[in-house]
Enzyme design. Structure first.
Site, mmCIF file in Angstrom:
data_model
loop_
_atom_site.group_PDB
_atom_site.id
_atom_site.type_symbol
_atom_site.label_atom_id
_atom_site.label_comp_id
_atom_site.label_asym_id
_atom_site.label_seq_id
_atom_site.Cartn_x
_atom_site.Cartn_y
_atom_site.Cartn_z
ATOM 1 N N HIS A 67 108.016 44.083 36.525
ATOM 2 C CA HIS A 67 107.965 45.179 35.556
ATOM 3 C C HIS A 67 107.135 46.253 36.266
ATOM 4 C CE1 HIS A 67 109.263 42.209 32.610
ATOM 5 N NE2 HIS A 67 108.236 41.457 32.931
ATOM 6 N N ARG A 119 99.047 41.451 25.817
ATOM 7 C CA ARG A 119 100.284 42.155 25.474
ATOM 8 C C ARG A 119 99.983 43.422 24.673
ATOM 9 N NH1 ARG A 119 105.396 40.009 21.904
ATOM 10 N NH2 ARG A 119 103.840 40.261 20.280
ATOM 11 N N TYR A 167 112.486 47.361 30.650
ATOM 12 C CA TYR A 167 112.615 47.517 29.192
ATOM 13 C C TYR A 167 111.953 48.771 28.627
ATOM 14 C CZ TYR A 167 108.082 44.969 29.084
ATOM 15 O OH TYR A 167 106.792 44.555 29.279
ATOM 16 N N HIS A 216 113.126 35.809 29.884
ATOM 17 C CA HIS A 216 111.834 35.116 29.827
ATOM 18 C C HIS A 216 112.010 33.874 28.942
ATOM 19 C CE1 HIS A 216 109.961 39.362 30.210
ATOM 20 N NE2 HIS A 216 109.555 38.725 31.281
ATOM 21 N N GLU A 231 107.253 30.618 28.393
ATOM 22 C CA GLU A 231 106.065 31.037 29.150
ATOM 23 C C GLU A 231 104.796 30.555 28.454
ATOM 24 O OE1 GLU A 231 105.684 35.291 29.499
ATOM 25 O OE2 GLU A 231 103.979 35.169 30.867
ATOM 26 N N HIS A 287 109.718 32.190 34.290
ATOM 27 C CA HIS A 287 108.566 31.322 33.974
ATOM 28 C C HIS A 287 108.998 29.861 33.785
ATOM 29 C CE1 HIS A 287 106.287 34.966 33.770
ATOM 30 N NE2 HIS A 287 106.912 35.390 32.690
ATOM 31 N N ASP A 335 106.135 40.013 38.759
ATOM 32 C CA ASP A 335 106.031 40.163 37.310
ATOM 33 C C ASP A 335 105.135 41.334 36.878
ATOM 34 O OD1 ASP A 335 106.177 39.747 34.609
ATOM 35 O OD2 ASP A 335 105.367 37.723 34.608
HETATM 36 ZN ZN LIG Z 1 108.046 39.345 32.845
#
Ligand SMILES: [Zn+2]
Length: 443
Positions: free
Chosen positions: A56, A80, A119, A229, A232, A266, A317
């Site tokens: 990302h 997050r 995204y 994903h 994870e 993951h 990642d």
């Molecule tokens: Zn990711």
């Protein structure tokens, strides 16, 4: 252009005195046992370029900025929230500048292809840009500027969580319905222009897309790299069980056409049946050991998976620390700590060699690209590793690169272009100063 290596990692193993002739983006010839010509670029050792199967790029903007503790216990979920905060600040120009920094650093680390799991689609208020593919085009531009090969993976993200539940406000830039996502895919397919680039797709996760939507996407876009994903976090497994009666990987294996085009990112928390299902289907496990350690995700069950000839590749990642050697190091060391054992990810011989070969093969498969190798006709994606002590022991070079010190990436060719020399990307100064301007503005 001709490159002469004192030793090169060819498909049959380490070989002495190899002349590699490049013709445009491809390797024209590989001649072992030959003396250097006067015009050759001379390197100590040459290995194939590594695919980075999961990035990302925008997250490079906050590398090292989330490593402090708040009042409550920090977790993936608190991280997050911070990631969303940064994601809401980057416009198209900022995205391009940060992605170019990440891709230049990837090349300097020995990666020659990136799978961009993309995204951050919409404007900061959540509405589409005048050109809905604006942010994808910025990724294309960053890949072109730096020279890295791109497998672009536009992300389908429709919901906030299992149920499905409505998306949170912090997710507003990510969201698509099936129709607008289809238009984005068509637009990207029409505008990816370099021969080395590929287009795949990626439902974000079973939180962001329902199993029916995932199956529909796989049926609509067959034969393309298909990433998601999965498993994870323990909480993600528990939530999936509560809503569907199945664990995430089991649900995918049971209800979607999971196969060799698929890459499960993951795949950390797996049962024996899930491990067997991924391995026997030839699906790639997309491992991101440095980010998984940074986020406290857990440890991938590598011995059980590798025993069944499971395929894996590596990804950077969150781009918290961009390093091919670092990912392979963390993959092996996490296993040693978990199993109180040494040399866990191989059955005999060089651990670094086995990890490197496995990640080349699995990474290329996951990104829809040919397996990187130094043979005539292959893409000219090459990495020259320099040994500060000039030990002249190529058999241990990858182990010393991954586990030791003194080995560095000196030169990189991507699609035949000499993009890194003396360890520095050819455009480093301009790229770093543009990215630094963006990073200083972020709060
Ligand atoms: Zn990711």
């Amino acid at each position: 252009m001709q490159v002469h290596a004192e030793a090169a990692l060819l498909p049959g193993g380490w070989t002495r005195d190899v002349a590699v002739t490049l013709d445009g983006a491809a390797i024209a010839s590989v001649v072992p046992g030959t003396a250097p010509d006067s015009g050759d670029i001379r390197v100590a050792t040459l290995v194939p370029g590594m695919p980075n199967l999961h990035s990302h790029a925008f997250q490079r903007a906050f590398s090292g900025l989330t490593e402090w503790r708040g009042e409550s216990r920090d977790s993936f979920w608190t991280w997050r929230e911070m990631m969303y905060r940064f994601a809401l600040q980057l416009g198209p120009e900022e995205m391009e500048a940060v992605a170019a920094l990440a891709y230049a650093e990837m090349l300097e680390a020995g990666f020659t292809r990136v799978g961009e799991f993309h995204y951050l689609h919409h404007d900061t208020d959540g509405s589409p840009y005048a050109d809905p593919a604006e942010m994808s085009l910025r990724i294309f531009a960053a890949a072109e500027t730096t020279g890295i090969a791109l497998t672009h993976l536009p992300v389908f993200y429709a919901h906030g969580g299992f149920g499905p539940t409505p998306a949170a406000d912090g997710q507003r830039r990510f969201l698509h319905g099936p129709d607008s996502f289809g238009r984005l895919m068509e637009s990207c397919a029409a505008r990816l222009s370099r021969p080395q680039d590929r287009l795949g797709l990626a439902p974000h996760s079973l939180r962001g897309a329902t199993i029916d939507e995932i199956r529909e996407l796989a049926e609509t876009w067959p034969g393309r790299p298909f990433h998601i994903h999965a498993a994870e976090q323990v909480k993600e497994v528990e939530d999936c069980l509560a809503h569907s009666g199945a664990r995430p990987v089991q649900l995918l294996l049971d209800r979607a056409p999971v196969g060799p085009d698929w890459c499960l990112i993951h795949a950390t928390h797996l049962t024996a049946a899930e491990i067997a299902g991924i391995a026997s289907g030839g699906t790639v496990a997309g491992l991101c050991p440095v980010t998984e350690a940074n986020l406290g995700d857990g440890i991938f069950p590598a011995p059980e998976f590798l025993e069944q000839e499971g395929r894996f590749g590596i990804g950077t990642d969150s781009n918290v620390a961009i390093s091919a050697a670092g990912e392979l190091n963390m993959l092996e060391y996490s296993q040693r700590l978990a199993h109180r054992s040494r040399n866990v990810c191989t059955w005999h011989g060089s651990t670094g060699g086995a990890l490197f070969a496995g990640a080349l093969r699995g990474g290329a498969q996951a990104l829809g690209a040919p397996v990187p190798q130094i043979v005539a006709g292959a893409p000219a994606d090459l990495v020259a590793l320099d040994d500060a002590l000039a030990l002249d022991e190529p058999a241990s070079l990858l182990d010393r690169w991954i586990f030791g010190r003194g080995i560095r990436v000196r030169d990189v060719w991507a699609a035949g272009a000499h993009v890194v020399s003396e360890g520095r990307h050819r455009d480093r100064e301009r790229i770093v100063s543009a990215a630094a301007r963006v990073l200083r503005e972020l709060s």
